[in-house]
Design an enzyme around this catalytic site. Structure first.
Site, PDB file in Angstrom:
ATOM      1  N   CYS A  21     -41.416 -27.805  86.629  1.00 15.82           N
ATOM      2  CA  CYS A  21     -42.530 -28.202  88.120  1.00 15.82           C
ATOM      3  C   CYS A  21     -42.330 -27.435  89.240  1.00 15.82           C
ATOM      4  O   CYS A  21     -41.684 -26.385  89.170  1.00 15.82           O
ATOM      5  CB  CYS A  21     -41.934 -29.516  88.055  1.00 15.82           C
ATOM      6  SG  CYS A  21     -40.101 -29.788  88.915  1.00 15.82           S
ATOM      7  N   CYS A  24     -39.117 -26.953  90.804  1.00 14.75           N
ATOM      8  CA  CYS A  24     -38.070 -26.115  90.178  1.00 14.75           C
ATOM      9  C   CYS A  24     -38.405 -24.665  90.174  1.00 14.75           C
ATOM     10  O   CYS A  24     -37.550 -23.898  90.302  1.00 14.75           O
ATOM     11  CB  CYS A  24     -38.049 -26.612  88.499  1.00 14.75           C
ATOM     12  SG  CYS A  24     -37.000 -27.988  88.396  1.00 14.75           S
ATOM     13  N   CYS A 105     -35.873 -30.215  85.036  1.00 18.41           N
ATOM     14  CA  CYS A 105     -35.166 -31.065  85.625  1.00 18.41           C
ATOM     15  C   CYS A 105     -35.427 -32.582  85.086  1.00 18.41           C
ATOM     16  O   CYS A 105     -35.045 -33.591  85.540  1.00 18.41           O
ATOM     17  CB  CYS A 105     -35.747 -31.295  87.010  1.00 18.41           C
ATOM     18  SG  CYS A 105     -37.463 -31.832  87.323  1.00 18.41           S
ATOM     19  N   ASP A 337      12.626 -62.120 100.842  1.00 12.06           N
ATOM     20  CA  ASP A 337      12.523 -62.953  99.690  1.00 12.06           C
ATOM     21  C   ASP A 337      11.882 -64.130 100.198  1.00 12.06           C
ATOM     22  O   ASP A 337      11.619 -64.530 101.428  1.00 12.06           O
ATOM     23  CB  ASP A 337      14.093 -63.355  99.298  1.00 12.06           C
ATOM     24  CG  ASP A 337      14.957 -62.119  98.614  1.00 12.06           C
ATOM     25  OD1 ASP A 337      14.106 -61.301  98.386  1.00 12.06           O
ATOM     26  OD2 ASP A 337      15.942 -62.304  98.763  1.00 12.06           O
TER      27      ASP A 337
END
Length: 522
Positions: A21, A24, A105, A337
């Site tokens: 594309c 890319c 991609c 405690d």
């Protein structure tokens, strides 16, 4: 402007021919400008078309200049086929190339870099109802994209060498970066907050592509040492493992197992659910405990809860509600405690609030939360409540056993008490004792002998068999065991010192000498 150069032309042709594309194409041409990826697909297509058409124009005879000015650029250009031949490939990317799924991609930079996807992500974030001033964008991609990128790189590598160009794979822009550059401006505008890399509020998006999951599998055979099963991972083919394998494998071996360029996919990536996560907020303060029937943390034995409520729950409840957090982690400077009160200036504590949906509070609002905690129960009281950093949390634990604590105990003795007994106790200073892990805590603490110091003691008579004992000790001292001896597991002990059977009836913590967190003025 796409910042493309003459050397990029043959690479662009080869990438388009392989089925990449337009974004890319920019990545493999090492275009590092954010603005280039933020342009629409159509605009990038037009710019690439003009750039390639420009090259064709330069090849035409000067006599045909006027003819070319009057004729629109050709929709098709001769692209290098890789074997010296030429092939016709469409450069009208909008109608041809973009109708196919990008081989690099798998559609991430084709179909998810537009306003539609950005609005979808923004709507998810708004529904989550976080309050934030900025956000970070996290992106998770299928591991096989790394394999496909490596294949594309090898595909253009020969072209790069033939042109004697200096270009490394590390110079290629990553899909993740290109995606962020493309949408972060739109996302920030939609949500009214800038997208920053260091924001404490993170929006995560991700993609999956089941069709090509098998792309990575050959690496497990070729580089088996890179793929180790782990408890928290559903698959061994994590992105880091795949990248590590690709760094080790030779080009020749890769090409024997994987096509170059990659096979074109039928389907595009599927987006995963958008998630939001805010970094933890840390709250510190000091608490007093006034009840002898309230544990510090929920008291559960053999899966059964023994007492209702706890110090941490009474404190955490209003904080969780105010910060709208998903959960919390409680810690304190020691613990008492269930039957021991904590008086004086209280015990330092801190809470990590997990994924708070609201994180900003001013001092007046924090004080109001503190009052809400204090009014919710008469069993505890909180003071000095404040927001602190993660780093400051460490100060509560630093040198904890080197700090000191003061106690008040009600003591019973079998033999009648005389004045010399009280004087004897008052004269004891810096008494070193050895304490084997008490029987009552052996289920949660390892067996060991710990040396502790009783710095000082004083006693006041109540009647012939009872007196009040005040102790100033090293933190971590077991006071009850020091008094009754724990069947000889603490030596010396008060029984031995007084030569009488002695027991402790009540115990209070009077002070925990840790100067943290800072006091908050009333």
């Amino acid at each position: 402007m796409l910042s493309l150069k003459e050397k990029d032309r043959p690479i662009i042709r080869k990438l388009l021919d392989a089925g990449c594309c337009v974004r890319c194409v920019l990545r493999f041409c090492c275009v590092g400008k954010y603005s280039s990826y933020q342009q629409s697909t159509e605009d990038i297509n037009s710019a690439l078309l003009a750039f390639l058409s420009e090259a064709e124009s330069e090849k035409s005879p000067a006599s045909s200049d006027q003819k070319q000015m009057d004729t629109p650029p050709s929709k098709k250009l001769k692209l290098d086929g890789g074997d010296g031949s030429s092939v016709s490939a469409p450069v009208d990317i909008e109608s041809e190339v973009q109708s196919r799924i990008c081989v690099a991609c798998l559609g991430v930079l084709q179909d998810f870099c537009d306003q539609s996807y950005t609005k979808h992500v923004s709507e998810v974030v708004r529904k989550a109802e976080y309050k934030f001033d900025s956000l970070a964008l996290a992106v998770s991609l299928p591991a096989q994209l790394s394999v496909r990128e490596h294949s594309i790189w090898l595909h253009v590598k020969q072209q790069v060498r033939e042109k004697s160009m200096c270009l490394d794979k590390e110079d290629v822009v990553q899909v993740k970066d290109a995606f962020k550059w493309a949408i972060q401006g739109m996302l920030g505008k939609e949500l009214g907050a800038p997208v920053l890399t260091n924001s404490v509020f993170e929006v995560s998006v991700g993609f999956t592509h089941p069709e090509t999951d098998g792309d990575c599998h050959f690496l497990a055979t070729v580089c088996s040492d890179c793929f180790k099963p782990t408890k928290n991972k559903a698959s061994v083919f994590t992105r880091m493992a795949v990248v590590k394998a690709l760094e080790k494998i030779s080009d020749a071996k890769f090409l024997r197992h994987y096509p170059c360029p990659p096979v074109r996919a039928v389907s595009k990536c599927t987006p995963l659910d958008t998630t939001c996560l805010h970094a933890s907020i840390f709250i510190a303060g000091r608490y007093n405990k006034f009840s002898r029937e309230l544990p510090q943390t929920p008291w559960v034995i053999d899966g059964e809860r023994r007492m209702e409520g706890s110090v941490e729950e009474l404190i955490a409840g209003p904080l969780l509600s105010s910060f709208r957090a998903d959960g919390f982690n409680f810690s304190s400077s020691g613990r008492e405690d269930v039957d021991v009160r904590t008086l004086g200036n209280g015990r330092p504590f801190a809470l990590e609030l997990l994924n708070p949906h609201r994180a900003r509070f001013n001092k007046a609002e924090i004080r109001q939360i503190q009052e809400t905690i204090n009014s919710s129960s008469d069993k505890i009281r909180v003071r000095d409540l404040q927001i602190v950093t993660r780093e400051a949390m460490g100060r509560m634990k630093e040198g904890e056993e080197e700090k000191t604590k003061s106690y008040s105990a009600l003591i019973w003795t079998k033999k009648p008490i005389i004045d010399s007994d009280l004087d004897f106790i008052g004269n004891i200073k810096e008494l070193k004792i050895d304490q084997k892990t008490p029987l009552r805590v052996l289920h949660r603490r390892p067996l060991a002998v710990r040396q502790r110091v009783i710095h000082s003691m004083s006693a006041s008579l109540l009647d012939t068999h009872h007196f009040r004992l005040l102790l100033h000790t090293q933190a971590g001292t077991y006071i009850k065991e020091f008094v009754h001896g724990d069947f000889g597991r603490t030596k010396p002990n008060l029984c031995a010192l007084m030569e009488s059977e002695v027991d402790i009836l009540e115990l209070d913590v009077e002070s925990v000498d840790v100067d943290w967190p800072p006091a908050v003025p009333e």
